[in-house]
Design an enzyme around this catalytic site. Structure first.
Site, PDB file in Angstrom:
ATOM      1  N   LYS A  22       0.849  -1.205   0.000  1.00 55.47           N
ATOM      2  CA  LYS A  22       0.000   0.000   0.000  1.00 55.47           C
ATOM      3  C   LYS A  22       0.884   1.255   0.000  1.00 55.47           C
ATOM      4  O   LYS A  22       0.667   2.175  -0.774  1.00 55.47           O
ATOM      5  CB  LYS A  22      -0.879   0.017   1.244  1.00 55.47           C
ATOM      6  CG  LYS A  22      -1.556   1.360   1.531  1.00 55.47           C
ATOM      7  CD  LYS A  22      -2.440   1.342   2.764  1.00 55.47           C
ATOM      8  CE  LYS A  22      -1.678   1.536   4.048  1.00 55.47           C
ATOM      9  NZ  LYS A  22      -1.292   2.919   4.369  1.00 55.47           N
ATOM     10  N   ASN A  23       1.899   1.257   0.844  1.00 53.11           N
ATOM     11  CA  ASN A  23       2.699   2.474   1.002  1.00 53.11           C
ATOM     12  C   ASN A  23       3.702   2.693  -0.123  1.00 53.11           C
ATOM     13  O   ASN A  23       4.384   3.712  -0.158  1.00 53.11           O
ATOM     14  CB  ASN A  23       3.379   2.481   2.366  1.00 53.11           C
ATOM     15  CG  ASN A  23       2.354   2.623   3.478  1.00 53.11           C
ATOM     16  OD1 ASN A  23       1.185   2.921   3.224  1.00 53.11           O
ATOM     17  ND2 ASN A  23       2.773   2.371   4.699  1.00 53.11           N
ATOM     18  N   ARG A  92      -4.691  10.752   4.592  1.00 52.07           N
ATOM     19  CA  ARG A  92      -3.568  11.690   4.750  1.00 52.07           C
ATOM     20  C   ARG A  92      -2.651  11.634   3.537  1.00 52.07           C
ATOM     21  O   ARG A  92      -2.106  12.649   3.094  1.00 52.07           O
ATOM     22  CB  ARG A  92      -2.829  11.296   6.006  1.00 52.07           C
ATOM     23  CG  ARG A  92      -1.526  11.946   6.188  1.00 52.07           C
ATOM     24  CD  ARG A  92      -0.813  11.408   7.397  1.00 52.07           C
ATOM     25  NE  ARG A  92       0.554  11.840   7.377  1.00 52.07           N
ATOM     26  CZ  ARG A  92       0.927  13.087   7.618  1.00 52.07           C
ATOM     27  NH1 ARG A  92       0.023  13.983   7.889  1.00 52.07           N
ATOM     28  NH2 ARG A  92       2.186  13.429   7.564  1.00 52.07           N
ATOM     29  N   CYS A 116      -5.076  11.950  12.568  1.00 52.82           N
ATOM     30  CA  CYS A 116      -5.546  10.576  12.336  1.00 52.82           C
ATOM     31  C   CYS A 116      -5.936  10.022  13.699  1.00 52.82           C
ATOM     32  O   CYS A 116      -5.923  10.745  14.695  1.00 52.82           O
ATOM     33  CB  CYS A 116      -4.452   9.741  11.679  1.00 52.82           C
ATOM     34  SG  CYS A 116      -3.116   9.401  12.787  1.00 52.82           S
ATOM     35  N   ARG A 121      -0.689  14.747  12.760  1.00 52.89           N
ATOM     36  CA  ARG A 121       0.374  14.291  11.846  1.00 52.89           C
ATOM     37  C   ARG A 121       0.747  15.496  10.986  1.00 52.89           C
ATOM     38  O   ARG A 121       0.138  15.781   9.976  1.00 52.89           O
ATOM     39  CB  ARG A 121      -0.116  13.101  11.036  1.00 52.89           C
ATOM     40  CG  ARG A 121      -0.342  11.932  11.994  1.00 52.89           C
ATOM     41  CD  ARG A 121      -0.301  10.571  11.487  1.00 52.89           C
ATOM     42  NE  ARG A 121       0.422  10.201  10.350  1.00 52.89           N
ATOM     43  CZ  ARG A 121       0.002   9.178   9.585  1.00 52.89           C
ATOM     44  NH1 ARG A 121      -1.145   8.624   9.838  1.00 52.89           N
ATOM     45  NH2 ARG A 121       0.708   8.801   8.542  1.00 52.89           N
ATOM     46  N   ASP A 305       4.944   0.734  11.874  1.00 45.71           N
ATOM     47  CA  ASP A 305       3.735   0.076  11.359  1.00 45.71           C
ATOM     48  C   ASP A 305       3.598  -1.357  11.824  1.00 45.71           C
ATOM     49  O   ASP A 305       2.595  -2.009  11.550  1.00 45.71           O
ATOM     50  CB  ASP A 305       3.707   0.121   9.824  1.00 45.71           C
ATOM     51  CG  ASP A 305       3.471   1.520   9.324  1.00 45.71           C
ATOM     52  OD1 ASP A 305       3.614   1.750   8.114  1.00 45.71           O
ATOM     53  OD2 ASP A 305       3.171   2.401  10.153  1.00 45.71           O
ATOM     54  N   ILE A 327       8.686   7.126  16.516  1.00 43.53           N
ATOM     55  CA  ILE A 327       8.160   7.818  15.324  1.00 43.53           C
ATOM     56  C   ILE A 327       6.874   8.554  15.672  1.00 43.53           C
ATOM     57  O   ILE A 327       6.698   9.728  15.404  1.00 43.53           O
ATOM     58  CB  ILE A 327       7.877   6.811  14.178  1.00 43.53           C
ATOM     59  CG1 ILE A 327       9.090   5.915  13.928  1.00 43.53           C
ATOM     60  CG2 ILE A 327       7.447   7.550  12.907  1.00 43.53           C
ATOM     61  CD1 ILE A 327      10.295   6.575  13.347  1.00 43.53           C
ATOM     62  N   ARG A 397      -8.587  -0.727   4.679  1.00 42.80           N
ATOM     63  CA  ARG A 397      -7.779   0.309   4.014  1.00 42.80           C
ATOM     64  C   ARG A 397      -6.427  -0.232   3.606  1.00 42.80           C
ATOM     65  O   ARG A 397      -5.817   0.215   2.653  1.00 42.80           O
ATOM     66  CB  ARG A 397      -7.574   1.494   4.963  1.00 42.80           C
ATOM     67  CG  ARG A 397      -8.830   2.228   5.327  1.00 42.80           C
ATOM     68  CD  ARG A 397      -8.532   3.492   6.088  1.00 42.80           C
ATOM     69  NE  ARG A 397      -7.591   4.334   5.344  1.00 42.80           N
ATOM     70  CZ  ARG A 397      -7.237   5.554   5.763  1.00 42.80           C
ATOM     71  NH1 ARG A 397      -7.709   6.027   6.896  1.00 42.80           N
ATOM     72  NH2 ARG A 397      -6.400   6.279   5.067  1.00 42.80           N
TER      73      ARG A 397
HETATM   74  C1  EPZ Z   1       4.267   6.957   6.175  1.00 44.49           C
HETATM   75  O1  EPZ Z   1       3.486   7.984   6.738  1.00 44.49           O
HETATM   76  C2  EPZ Z   1       3.365   5.733   6.116  1.00 44.49           C
HETATM   77  N1  EPZ Z   1       2.200   6.024   5.275  1.00 44.49           N
HETATM   78  C3  EPZ Z   1       2.904   5.368   7.523  1.00 44.49           C
HETATM   79  O2  EPZ Z   1       2.168   4.157   7.414  1.00 44.49           O
HETATM   80  C4  EPZ Z   1       4.130   5.109   8.388  1.00 44.49           C
HETATM   81  O3  EPZ Z   1       3.707   4.870   9.715  1.00 44.49           O
HETATM   82  C5  EPZ Z   1       5.058   6.324   8.353  1.00 44.49           C
HETATM   83  O4  EPZ Z   1       5.405   6.655   6.997  1.00 44.49           O
HETATM   84  C6  EPZ Z   1       6.351   6.083   9.121  1.00 44.49           C
HETATM   85  O5  EPZ Z   1       7.035   4.995   8.567  1.00 44.49           O
HETATM   86  C7  EPZ Z   1       2.332   5.939   3.939  1.00 44.49           C
HETATM   87  O6  EPZ Z   1       3.401   5.639   3.427  1.00 44.49           O
HETATM   88  C8  EPZ Z   1       1.100   6.218   3.131  1.00 44.49           C
HETATM   89  P1  EPZ Z   1       6.386  10.276   8.118  1.00 44.49           P
HETATM   90  P2  EPZ Z   1       4.035   9.508   6.731  1.00 44.49           P
HETATM   91  O7  EPZ Z   1       6.263  11.565   7.400  1.00 44.49           O
HETATM   92  O8  EPZ Z   1       4.784   9.750   5.492  1.00 44.49           O
HETATM   93  C9  EPZ Z   1       6.925  13.575  11.451  1.00 44.49           C
HETATM   94  C10 EPZ Z   1       0.320   2.741   7.681  1.00 44.49           C
HETATM   95  O9  EPZ Z   1      -0.114   2.203   8.700  1.00 44.49           O
HETATM   96  N2  EPZ Z   1       6.609  14.551  10.385  1.00 44.49           N
HETATM   97  O10 EPZ Z   1       7.519   9.366   7.784  1.00 44.49           O
HETATM   98  O11 EPZ Z   1       2.902  10.390   7.058  1.00 44.49           O
HETATM   99  C11 EPZ Z   1       5.725  12.712  11.825  1.00 44.49           C
HETATM  100  O12 EPZ Z   1       4.923  13.376  12.791  1.00 44.49           O
HETATM  101  C12 EPZ Z   1       0.764   4.186   7.738  1.00 44.49           C
HETATM  102  O13 EPZ Z   1       0.459   2.174   6.573  1.00 44.49           O
HETATM  103  C13 EPZ Z   1       6.760  15.902  10.668  1.00 44.49           C
HETATM  104  O14 EPZ Z   1       7.126  16.293  11.774  1.00 44.49           O
HETATM  105  O15 EPZ Z   1       5.031   9.465   7.968  1.00 44.49           O
HETATM  106  C14 EPZ Z   1       6.390  11.472  12.379  1.00 44.49           C
HETATM  107  O16 EPZ Z   1       6.755  11.706  13.731  1.00 44.49           O
HETATM  108  C15 EPZ Z   1       0.475   4.828   9.074  1.00 44.49           C
HETATM  109  N3  EPZ Z   1       6.477  16.803   9.681  1.00 44.49           N
HETATM  110  C16 EPZ Z   1       7.674  11.352  11.546  1.00 44.49           C
HETATM  111  O17 EPZ Z   1       7.860  12.634  10.932  1.00 44.49           O
HETATM  112  C17 EPZ Z   1       6.088  16.408   8.429  1.00 44.49           C
HETATM  113  O18 EPZ Z   1       5.878  17.277   7.564  1.00 44.49           O
HETATM  114  C18 EPZ Z   1       7.590  10.312  10.446  1.00 44.49           C
HETATM  115  O19 EPZ Z   1       6.406  10.574   9.694  1.00 44.49           O
HETATM  116  C19 EPZ Z   1       5.942  15.025   8.168  1.00 44.49           C
HETATM  117  C20 EPZ Z   1       6.224  14.108   9.160  1.00 44.49           C
END
Ligand code: EPZ
Length: 418
Positions: A22-23, A92, A116, A121, A305, A327, A397
């Protein structure tokens, strides 16, 4: 609404094919907007999130057709730049269209995603990086309204913290920016690497793929993508966790074991026997899980995840386990639901202490987010008696027909309306 009715305990035995990730597929779908023509993506999982993203792309003027697990996205007439709140608020990852729209059209109007189930997020990194590329961004009634005068321009940007989504979004934008973009502290998750490789095959110029520092030489245009989606490492890890909880022996096919090293290592500490043979992984478990200490990290560390699923395993462990999510500090909505099943899990900020129980007792529970739902289903397979997992749209999802596939492995699980 749908719920699952699971009757345990049953071991899991047999063979299962792991679906496309999915990701990995969601950013690839957004990348279709970087070109005019027909993007073809193979091994696409038929998930609610994928179907939903198709709707977003169609709102932007693309035409999407999914036949079995092949997705065709025709962007010949893509003309939109507006991703509406009603669509974006439900997923998201819709923010992935921001970079491609700014890069291809020079403008975008994308709703700010909400939070979420487990908390805020932020998307500040996405926005800061787009501005660094020269985009002018305003916030108007909950929408990010972006424009560029003369197109995006190469820049240097460092992600802090590491962000999967922001890395993918900015990578896509930089591909069509004029000049060179240097990205630092990039996410190196396989899904990001897969996106970069697909973009290069379509004519993008990207160096440092798979490392924390990527250099993108902007080009005027790229060809539509042709890509086969990699296996879903989190889906594979989820089934492996199921075996660890319920015992049994399951072989997963079509998996890249390299993507699962950190998960495999924890499962071996828990007491699973794991055998890798090319793209097959066989997991066997007898007896009770051993307690472990797990800290989530960006790839190649242990994935957030998989945190909920492994916590469910630890709920049955012989001893006390400790889980810290670095994370997402508040990704623990599954804790109270697991405790309803007889687990003894205590939270202190981003750290969970899991006092292993001899057995779990079936009960009605509520799914709250994708991975928490998966953890509850696995717990139901291992628990004594009947577990009702309500609101399973969360699980649909990210897992294709999970109840059918678990039933094929011997689980006593059915879906019913309520
Ligand atoms: C991706 O989300 C995945 N989703 C998430 O999987 C996964 O948990 C996450 O990466 C971490 O591996 C998809 O790929 C669609 P991040 P993403 O930006 O990109 C902070 C699932 O269950 N951050 O890597 O949204 C954030 O708060 C989903 O399949 C900022 O501070 O995650 C977090 O602490 C859930 N500012 C850290 O970075 C930003 O602008 C990592 O988030 C963006 C993120």
């Amino acid at each position: 609404m749908d719920r699952f009715v699971v009757t345990g305990p049953t071991p899991l035995e047999g063979e299962i094919a792991v679906g496309g990730a999915k990701n990995a597929v969601l950013p690839l779908m957004a990348a279709a907007l970087l070109a005019r023509g027909e993007t073809v993506i193979e091994n696409v999982p038929d998930l609610v999130d994928v179907r939903f993203f198709m709707t977003i792309l169609e709102e932007l003027g693309a035409r999407c057709v999914m036949v079995k697990n092949q997705l065709k996205i025709d962007t010949t007439n893509q003309d939109g730049c507006n991703a509406s709140y009603d669509l974006v608020r439900k997923m998201r990852a819709s923010i992935y269209v921001l970079g491609p729209l700014l890069a291809f059209h020079g403008k975008a109007r994308v709703s700010l995603p909400g939070g979420c189930a487990w908390g805020p997020r932020p998307v500040n990194l996405h926005l800061d990086a787009m501005q660094a590329l020269g985009a002018k961004l305003d916030l108007d009634e909950g929408y990010i309204v972006g424009s560029t005068s003369g197109g995006l321009k190469g820049t240097r940007f460092r992600f802090e913290p590491v962000s999967v989504g922001a890395t993918a979004n900015v990578l896509m934008a930089a591909v069509l920016a004029s000049g060179v973009t240097e990205l630092e502290n990039c996410a190196v998750e396989p899904e990001v690497t897969g996106l970069a490789e697909a973009l290069v095959r379509s004519g993008a110029k990207i160096e440092g793929i798979g490392t924390a520092n990527m250099r993108i030489d902007g080009v005027d245009e790229i060809a539509p993508l042709r890509h086969r989606v990699m296996a879903d490492r989190i889906e594979a890890g989820t089934f492996m966790a199921g075996v660890a909880m319920a015992t049994g022996r399951v072989t997963m096919t079509g998996v890249n074991a390299e993507h699962l090293r950190s998960v495999t290592s924890v499962l071996q500490d828990i007491g699973c026997e794991v055998v890798v043979d090319q793209d097959l992984i066989t997991v066997e478990m007898t007896g009770r899980p051993r307690a472990v200490e797990v800290v989530t990290r960006p790839y190649p560390g242990f994935p957030t995840d998989m945190q909920a699923q492994i916590m469910a395993v630890c709920a049955l462990a012989d001893g006390t386990s400790f889980m810290t999510d670095t994370i997402y500090h508040d990704r623990f909505t599954h804790v109270s639901e697991l405790n309803r099943l007889g687990a003894d899990i205590r939270l202190d900020g981003s750290k969970a202490t899991v006092f292993g129980a001899e057995k779990l007792q079936g009960a009605p529970v509520m799914a709250t987010d994708l991975r928490a739902s998966a953890a509850l289903v696995l717990a139901g397979v291992a628990a004594q008696g009947v577990t009702q997992v309500n609101r399973v749209y969360h699980i649909d999802r990210g897992y294709e027909k999970i109840e059918i596939r678990l039933a094929a492995l011997g689980a006593n699980i059915r879906r019913e309306k309520y």
